[in-house]
Scaffold this active site. Structure first.
Site, mmCIF file in Angstrom:
data_model
loop_
_atom_site.group_PDB
_atom_site.id
_atom_site.type_symbol
_atom_site.label_atom_id
_atom_site.label_comp_id
_atom_site.label_asym_id
_atom_site.label_seq_id
_atom_site.Cartn_x
_atom_site.Cartn_y
_atom_site.Cartn_z
ATOM 1 C CG ASP A 1 4.140 1.558 -7.133
ATOM 2 O OD1 ASP A 1 4.418 0.422 -7.558
ATOM 3 O OD2 ASP A 1 4.006 1.815 -5.923
ATOM 4 N NE ARG B 1 -0.233 3.267 -5.013
ATOM 5 C CZ ARG B 1 -0.671 2.194 -4.364
ATOM 6 N NH1 ARG B 1 -0.394 0.988 -4.823
ATOM 7 N NH2 ARG B 1 -1.387 2.316 -3.285
ATOM 8 C CG ASP C 1 2.262 3.632 -0.971
ATOM 9 O OD1 ASP C 1 1.595 3.233 0.004
ATOM 10 O OD2 ASP C 1 1.775 3.797 -2.111
ATOM 11 C CE1 TYR D 1 1.034 12.358 -2.031
ATOM 12 C CE2 TYR D 1 -1.043 13.445 -2.579
ATOM 13 C CZ TYR D 1 -0.311 12.597 -1.770
ATOM 14 O OH TYR D 1 -0.920 11.985 -0.715
#
Length: 303
Positions: free
Chosen positions: A80, A179, A38, A66
């Site tokens: 988010d 998310r 993203d 992550y």
């Protein structure tokens, strides 16, 4: 120009933006990314160049790591920090480290996720974000993903406040939405939640340490040293067993023929055949013929 460029995607750019810019920098059209990040996320984005685009799916399928900041107290339309508020809880919240660790443990392993409406998942031929932008809602498919490790990165003993944030590291399978995981963590704690920040620190065998920014790639290209940041295709195949081609099977492999299955396919889904360490073909078990294997990818001209 053939190989894999470990790119560090900066915030504010789409994955396609990176591909577009690299085509200009490298002066080649055959450039492809290995999984969407993203715009608000920075991190490792391996880029396939030339014939290496043939193995882009292997890199896309690889596990990812992550580091995220989870925010407890508010959910958003996008799950988010960039989305509009859907639900907000302004009460004083409190929970212990032990409670949080129990929640993280419960979300480790194989879990189910429903992709957010603002995502690239396709439903009836259209991406979910296309529906979301028109204010439409459709039934989304629930799918299974694997969380290999979910680690709390701070050392607090207790969490209290109207908004509570904490850092986590997630090692997960492809298709995992961090998310959505943030929302699931909040639900398990009994509060609305969203993902406040996200960085992808690893994609398969590629880590932040061996990545280059677009600016660095442009400088290396200008200095005619860009080859120093492009890794050979074999780097992405390192997880598969490698077998040196012999005189006995050279012709069959170069012609992409079906062969008797190698015993290594009993413990690996693919094997790599090559010459002097350079990959020529990736073989896998034949889908319909027991005891045989067939090529999944061929790249005999990569140098």
């Amino acid at each position: 120009m053939n190989g894999i460029l470990p790119l560090w995607k900066e915030r504010g750019m789409t994955s396609h933006d990176c591909v577009f810019k690299l085509r200009k920098i490298l002066r080649t059209k055959k450039v492809g990314h290995t999984g969407t990040l993203d715009p608000g996320v920075e991190g490792v984005l391996p880029i396939c160049i030339g014939q290496a685009t043939r193995i882009a799916e292997y890199l896309t399928d690889a596990g990812k790591t992550y580091e995220a900041i989870i925010s407890i107290g508010r959910t958003t339309t996008t799950e988010d920090a960039e989305g509009e508020t859907v639900e907000e809880d302004l009460t004083m919240k409190n929970f212990s480290r032990e409670q949080l660790l129990e929640v993280l443990a419960s979300l480790t392993g194989v879990i189910e996720q429903t992709p957010p409406m603002f995502s690239a998942v396709k439903v009836n031929g259209k991406r979910l974000y296309e529906y979301a932008r028109k204010g439409e809602s459709v039934e989304r498919p629930t799918r299974q993903v694997t969380i290999y490790n979910l680690e709390l990165l701070d050392e607090l003993a207790h969490y209290e406040g109207q908004e509570i944030t904490f850092p986590v590291r997630i090692a997960c399978s492809k298709g995992t939405y961090i998310r959505t995981l943030a929302v699931q963590i909040g639900e398990a704690l009994g509060y609305p939640a969203h993902m406040k920040e996200l960085v992808r620190t690893a994609s398969g065998t590629f880590t932040q340490d061996n990545c280059f920014t677009l600016a660095q790639v442009a400088e290396l290209m200008e200095a005619e040293q860009v080859a120093s940041c492009i890794l050979p295709v074999e780097y992405a195949l390192a997880d598969y067993p490698y077998i040196e081609i012999t005189n006995a099977n050279e012709k069959e492999i170069f012609n992409g023929q079906v062969l008797p299955a190698d015993a290594l396919l009993n413990s690996h889904d693919k094997i790599v055949y090559g010459i002097n360490g350079k990959a020529v073909a990736v073989y896998q078990a034949h889908p319909t013929k027991d005891g045989l294997m067939k090529p999944h990818k061929m790249f005999p001209t990569i140098e």
